[in-house]
Design an enzyme around this catalytic site. Structure first.
Site, short mmCIF file in Angstrom:
data_model
loop_
_atom_site.label_atom_id
_atom_site.label_comp_id
_atom_site.label_asym_id
_atom_site.label_seq_id
_atom_site.Cartn_x
_atom_site.Cartn_y
_atom_site.Cartn_z
N ASP A 1 44.30 43.68 47.50
CA ASP A 1 45.19 44.82 47.26
C ASP A 1 46.64 44.35 47.25
OD1 ASP A 1 46.34 47.27 46.99
OD2 ASP A 1 45.57 48.13 48.85
N ASP B 1 49.21 47.63 40.62
CA ASP B 1 48.50 47.69 41.90
C ASP B 1 47.03 47.39 41.69
OD1 ASP B 1 48.02 48.17 44.67
OD2 ASP B 1 47.20 50.10 44.12
#
Length: 638
Positions: free
Chosen positions: A104, A300
């Site tokens: 992430d 992201d």
């Protein structure tokens, strides 16, 4: 590490504001019961900009001193649209304890569930046992961190925009990056969870590997130690493939990689300078400033889809629909959402560019990244050959680009030079295409047993990634595997129906796809053969699903309730889809056609017979008084 720069560490934990990039309602995963992990809330301080400038100057000085540094090459598992995330395997402790962590770029802390966790879900691997690691040390309370109520240990807390949370203590231990890594194991700070809620509680992955900008980020820690250059790369597999690759550290960029400037002072997230979107070569009629709102255009890896500001999304949607007028618009797979879906494009992903338009992202420097249909579409899970738009409207002014946009794209986050690079490639052939040395792949195999290497991953490409198609390039018709069970209670018999439901849950398939083929028993020991068959609407199991099943089988990730006792995978096997002949595929239709033809012929023949008899009957009987021709009497015979 924390004590070397106290002001930076304290600044990180002083909470003055929370900036939401997206709202809960606007972000969702295609999987009906699962939300994607999205960009977390950011914790900042009044001096955060100053600290980032200081960090940036320090990084540039360090980058100038770096020669060739080793890097950590790691595999990615799972699939963004099926699972909502990609994971990698990280080993923590001595001896190492392995965890499946979501990669992430929007998170800054790496954390795993602690064995002492009071509220943690049931995840893929056992929780981290601090007492079993010879090298673990709790990070004791000091002026550079937030402390627990007893002021004994440093703690962390993270909140995410979909309202899931993670909190726990900070510790230091040895982290290793797998057999393919040039980088030797390193001591690093990580979080040991004592509480998790929301999606973090229900997901199968164990935790998060934070790759964002922040002093607790695994990337920042390795750069601070001087063991890698200030860069990392991610490469996600394409539609129906899954998996991928990750590199911690620098790589030589390919000559045709396109770059965009990334401003580390604009926001804490990795951003790019997007100036224009083109559909079929035609620019959208929106101002370039629309992509600069909020936090700008943010990348992201933990977000599934892409989200555009309102006006940009409306323009993109209209342009796409205009270019796909030959396709039929259909309803989406989830009635709760108004998805934009099209049917009639066929199942072959490589042919989608003949039906759907090319989309170009133009950066501030004039360079452009071309998106193929797999970078903005996802498969309709209920209609074969149908696809839905994977770009949605964001209620926030930020442009958020999730993993779907960079499938089969090497993305290099060159933090040392404040830029992000993009290179379209087949991620399953990454090392060969980059001309990097690769780890030898194990010999081809499509089955496994305890006599071979049951603990090894399935056959891999030369780069150590799953192949696009399994050996033999066939479509998979069924996956079979044998499991042995040893029940704790010899008087209890296993409930195979219940067991099949657990297997379906563990392998992330539908219950109807798991079939009990046969079993044998001796005392309280059972040997059971199971089969995973494709869904009724499909003729074969997709490569993504098959690879996911095989990985979970071979890495022993299935867990069952204690009443089923101990279990062990004995062997597994995959079988190709049986190629049927024309007669086999159409036998039922042929038989029905023959029967219908016979019935129709018999009916016509029957009607004709009735009509003919009536005609003959009408000729035999004459009306009273009707004139009949005289007939000559025949002489009597004497």
């Amino acid at each position: 590490m924390a004590s070397s720069s106290p002001s930076l560490f304290v600044g990180f934990f002083i909470i003055i504001g929370i900036n939401l990039i997206v709202t809960v309602g606007s972000l969702r995963n295609f999987k009906f019961d699962q939300q994607p992990l999205i960009i977390p809330l950011h914790l900042s301080s009044p001096n955060s900009t100053v600290h980032r400038h200081a960090d940036d100057r320090r990084r540039h000085l360090l980058q100038a001193q770096l020669s060739r540094k080793p890097n950590a090459r790691m595999r990615l598992y799972d699939d963004l649209l099926s699972n909502g995330y990609y994971t990698t395997r990280l080993n923590i402790g001595t001896p190492p304890q392995q965890f499946a962590l979501i990669v992430d770029t929007g998170s800054t802390v790496t954390y795993v569930p602690c064995s002492t966790c009071q509220h943690c879900g049931r995840h893929q691997d056992p929780r981290f046992q601090t007492e079993m690691s010879n090298t673990y040390q709790a990070l004791k309370c000091n002026p550079d961190c937030n402390c627990d109520n007893d002021r004994k240990e440093c703690i962390y807390e993270r909140r995410y925009a979909e309202m899931s949370t993670s909190s726990g203590v900070l510790g230091v231990d040895v982290i290793s990056f797998g057999n393919e890594s040039e980088l030797v194991p390193q001591r690093a700070v990580f979080g040991c969870e004592n509480l998790e809620t929301g999606d973090l509680y229900t997901q199968r992955a164990d935790g998060i590997m934070g790759l964002g900008r922040g002093r607790l980020s695994i990337v920042d820690q390795l750069v601070e130690k001087g063991v890698i250059s200030d860069s990392f790369s991610l490469c996600y597999g394409g539609m129906d493939v899954g998996g991928g690759a990750m590199v911690l550290g620098g790589i030589t960029p390919p000559p045709d990689m396109v770059f965009s400037h990334s401003d580390p002072f604009r926001s804490p997230y990795y951003n790019i300078e997007l100036k224009e979107l083109r559909v079929a070569g035609k620019p959208l009629k929106v101002s370039p400033r629309i992509f600069d709102g909020g936090h700008g255009t943010v990348l992201d890896s933990g977000t599934t889809y892409a989200y555009l500001p309102g006006h940009a999304f409306a323009a993109f949607k209209d342009a796409l629909i205009k270019e796909t007028h030959v396709l039929k618009r259909i309803r989406g797979p989830d009635p709760n959402y108004d998805d934009i879906c099209f049917s009639g494009a066929g199942r072959d992903v490589s042919e989608l560019s003949k039906t759907f338009p090319q989309v170009d992202m133009v950066f501030g420097n004039g360079q452009k990244l071309t998106l193929s249909p797999e970078n903005y579409l996802f498969r309709h899970m209920k209609v074969s050959g149908a696809y839905c738009l994977g770009i949605f409207q964001n209620s926030d002014s930020t442009t958020l680009l999730g993993g779907i946009v960079v499938r089969n794209t090497l993305v290099t986050y060159d933090r040392g030079n404040d830029k992000v690079g993009f290179w379209k490639t087949n991620c399953s052939e990454l090392w060969r295409r980059l001309q990097l040395p690769s780890v030898p792949a194990p010999p081809p195999s499509i089955s496994s047993s305890n006599d071979s290497s049951i603990g090894m991953p399935p056959r891999l490409a030369p780069d150590g990634l799953p192949l696009n198609v399994l050996p033999g390039a066939f479509q998979i018709g069924v996956i079979t595997f044998d499991m042995s069970f040893s029940l704790n209670n010899s008087h209890m018999k296993p409930n195979f129906t219940e067991l099949s439901e657990f297997i379906a849950h563990e392998l992330q398939v539908d219950d109807i796809e798991v079939h009990l083929l046969n079993f044998s028993s001796k005392g309280h020991d059972y040997l059971v053969r199971w089969g995973i068959f494709p869904d009724e609407s499909d003729n074969y199991i997709s490569n993504t699903t098959a690879l996911n099943i095989i990985l979970r089988l071979r890495e022993h990730h299935m867990q069952f309730p204690e009443r089923f006792g101990s279990h062990q995978l004995v062997k597994w096997n995959i079988e190709p889809q049986i190629k049927q002949t024309w007669w086999q595929r159409n036998l039922v239709a042929v038989v029905v056609g023959i029967v219908v033809t016979l019935l129709l012929g018999l009916s016509i023949l029957g009607l004709w017979s009735v009509w003919k008899r009536r005609q003959e009957a009408s000729k035999t009987y004459q009306p009273v008084g009707a004139v009949v021709p005289e007939q000559e009497l025949q002489p009597l015979q004497s």
